[in-house]
Scaffold this motif. Structure first.
Motif, PDB file in Angstrom:
ATOM      1  N   HIS A  62       0.855  -1.200   0.000  1.00 25.75           N
ATOM      2  CA  HIS A  62       0.000   0.000   0.000  1.00 25.75           C
ATOM      3  C   HIS A  62       0.886   1.244   0.000  1.00 25.75           C
ATOM      4  O   HIS A  62       1.487   1.591   1.017  1.00 25.75           O
ATOM      5  CB  HIS A  62      -0.919  -0.021   1.231  1.00 25.75           C
ATOM      6  N   HIS A  64       1.636   5.270  -2.344  1.00 24.58           N
ATOM      7  CA  HIS A  64       1.115   6.257  -3.306  1.00 24.58           C
ATOM      8  C   HIS A  64       2.305   6.862  -4.037  1.00 24.58           C
ATOM      9  O   HIS A  64       3.005   7.712  -3.509  1.00 24.58           O
ATOM     10  CB  HIS A  64       0.275   7.314  -2.586  1.00 24.58           C
ATOM     11  N   LYS A 163      -9.162  -0.475  -5.888  1.00 15.15           N
ATOM     12  CA  LYS A 163      -9.053   0.233  -4.603  1.00 15.15           C
ATOM     13  C   LYS A 163     -10.301   1.072  -4.420  1.00 15.15           C
ATOM     14  O   LYS A 163     -10.776   1.707  -5.361  1.00 15.15           O
ATOM     15  CB  LYS A 163      -7.820   1.145  -4.597  1.00 15.15           C
ATOM     16  N   ASP A 279       1.596   2.594   3.405  1.00 16.00           N
ATOM     17  CA  ASP A 279       0.707   3.664   2.915  1.00 16.00           C
ATOM     18  C   ASP A 279       1.490   4.980   2.831  1.00 16.00           C
ATOM     19  O   ASP A 279       0.999   6.047   3.188  1.00 16.00           O
ATOM     20  CB  ASP A 279      -0.535   3.812   3.804  1.00 16.00           C
TER      21      ASP A 279
HETATM   22 ZN    ZN Z   1      -3.470   4.990   0.958  1.00 20.86          ZN
END
Ligand code: ZN
Length: 381
Positions: A62, A64, A163, A279
């Motif tokens: 996870h 970005h 997602k 994340d």
């Molecule tokens: Zn995220």
């Protein structure tokens, strides 16, 4: 002849159970040999891993990393060597409307490997900063099953699932609706959904029964509200049921989604996460998440043994992705690896709600091997 030879490290591969001191030779982009002693005069480049761990290239499930194309993106090539990570899974930064740009401008140019969960929202995560926070699922007109399905099919070599972010922050008044649409699309693709849940509505009780075997609940040890534990420090019944049904529990640390209190309580009940992920994004790359190596170190300090931590960032996420060739280090396999050092000392950690943890261990990365080529930590631009 090896292009690269890593000598003297303790080689650990959770996928095969291999755990002993060995040299690892790479040639033609693959692992050519793993043996107690390989001849160094046959190698173009040597890396001394004495006292270090040599492990498969780590997978961060996870992240970005649509850097420059979305406000929350960070540079995967910068993060890879310092965090031992060779495979980054972008969790919904891009949707059908901007996935081609992600592919062409970021994924195809990256040294590290990037796979993706496609956001069910057409725009992806389009407005995410300290001052502007507009959830991509707040307007259901953006959640179009046909557009998402067409884009996922076009990029199936990269797209590993769907997602969806539901909750008051990411979905406004849309409630559980975006999740139902994401599952509808994922069902057509025969791929999993990764679900994010922030503040209610919807509640955990609405979300979890909808998830199917192999779907992923990210932010699984988040703080209140929608935490996995109740006020009496028991695990919510629907969490236990979800595990029995084969839902994948993924950490997804991020800015607001890991609570040491939730984690400590879950671990005390012997409820381990399936996958540890960072994340990592623009608002947490300088803390509290930093990267997945820091997130892994937090779990070491919370008492999860190193072999389990390594499994949760190698073979476990590889299985979730349906890509058993990743997250393993074996002769003939892909030439990904990481050289890690476990240091003892005094290390301070912080979670998403500001709780501090005084730790005695921390993992550091010397660098990664990507396609058989050594990239030292600190060498990244
Ligand atoms: Zn995220």
């Amino acid at each position: 002849m090896f292009d690269l030879l890593i000598t003297g490290g303790r080689v650990v591969d959770p996928a095969t159970g291999f755990d002993r001191r060995a040299d690892v030779g790479f040639a033609a982009g693959r692992v050519a040999a793993i043996a107690a002693a390989l001849p160094p005069d046959n190698a173009r480049e040597l890396v001394n891993a004495d006292g270090k761990y040599v492990v498969p290239g780590l997978i961060d499930l996870h992240t970005h990393v649509y850097w420059g194309g979305t406000s929350l993106g960070v540079d995967a090539d910068m993060l890879g060597p310092r965090s031992g990570t060779t495979t980054f899974i972008d969790a919904g930064s891009a949707g059908a409307g901007n996935f081609y740009g992600f592919r062409k401008h970021v994924i195809e140019r990256s040294t590290v490997r990037i796979l993706a969960y496609l956001n069910v929202s057409f725009a992806g995560i389009f407005a995410f900063s300290r001052n502007v926070m507009v959830g991509e699922c707040g307007d259901l007109r953006l959640c179009d099953a046909r557009e998402a399905l067409a884009a996922a099919r076009e990029h199936l070599d990269i797209v590993s699932g769907m997602k969806v972010r539901v909750g008051r922050s990411a979905g406004g008044a849309s409630g559980i609706g975006p999740l139902d649409i994401a599952i509808e699309v994922a069902d057509q693709l025969q791929l999993p959904v990764m679900a994010h849940l922030d503040h209610p509505p919807p509640s955990r009780g609405e979300l979890l029964p909808r998830l199917r075997k192999g779907d992923i609940l990210t932010h699984c040890f988040k703080p209140f509200p929608n935490a996995p534990i109740d006020g009496a420090r028991r695990i919510h019944e629907e969490i236990l049921t979800a595990r029995q049904r084969g839902i994948v529990f993924d950490i997804g640390h991020g800015m607001g989604s890991l609570s040491f209190d939730s984690a400590r309580t879950m671990l005390a009940h012997r409820f381990m996460p399936d996958v540890i992920s960072s994340d990592v994004h623009a608002l947490c790359v300088d803390g509290p998440a930093f990267d997945n190596l820091v997130t892994m170190s937090k779990f070491l300090c919370l008492g999860v043994p190193l072999p389990d931590v390594l499994r949760m960032v190698t073979s476990a996420p590889a299985a979730v992705l349906g890509r058993p060739e990743l997250g393993t280090l074996r002769e003939g396999g892909i030439g990904d690896a990481a050289v890690l050092e476990l240091r003892e000392g005094r290390f301070g950690y912080i979670d998403s709600v500001g709780e501090e943890l005084a730790g005695t261990q921390r993992l550091f990365s010397d660098g990664i091997v990507m396609g058989g080529r050594w990239i030292a930590a600190g060498a990244a631009q």
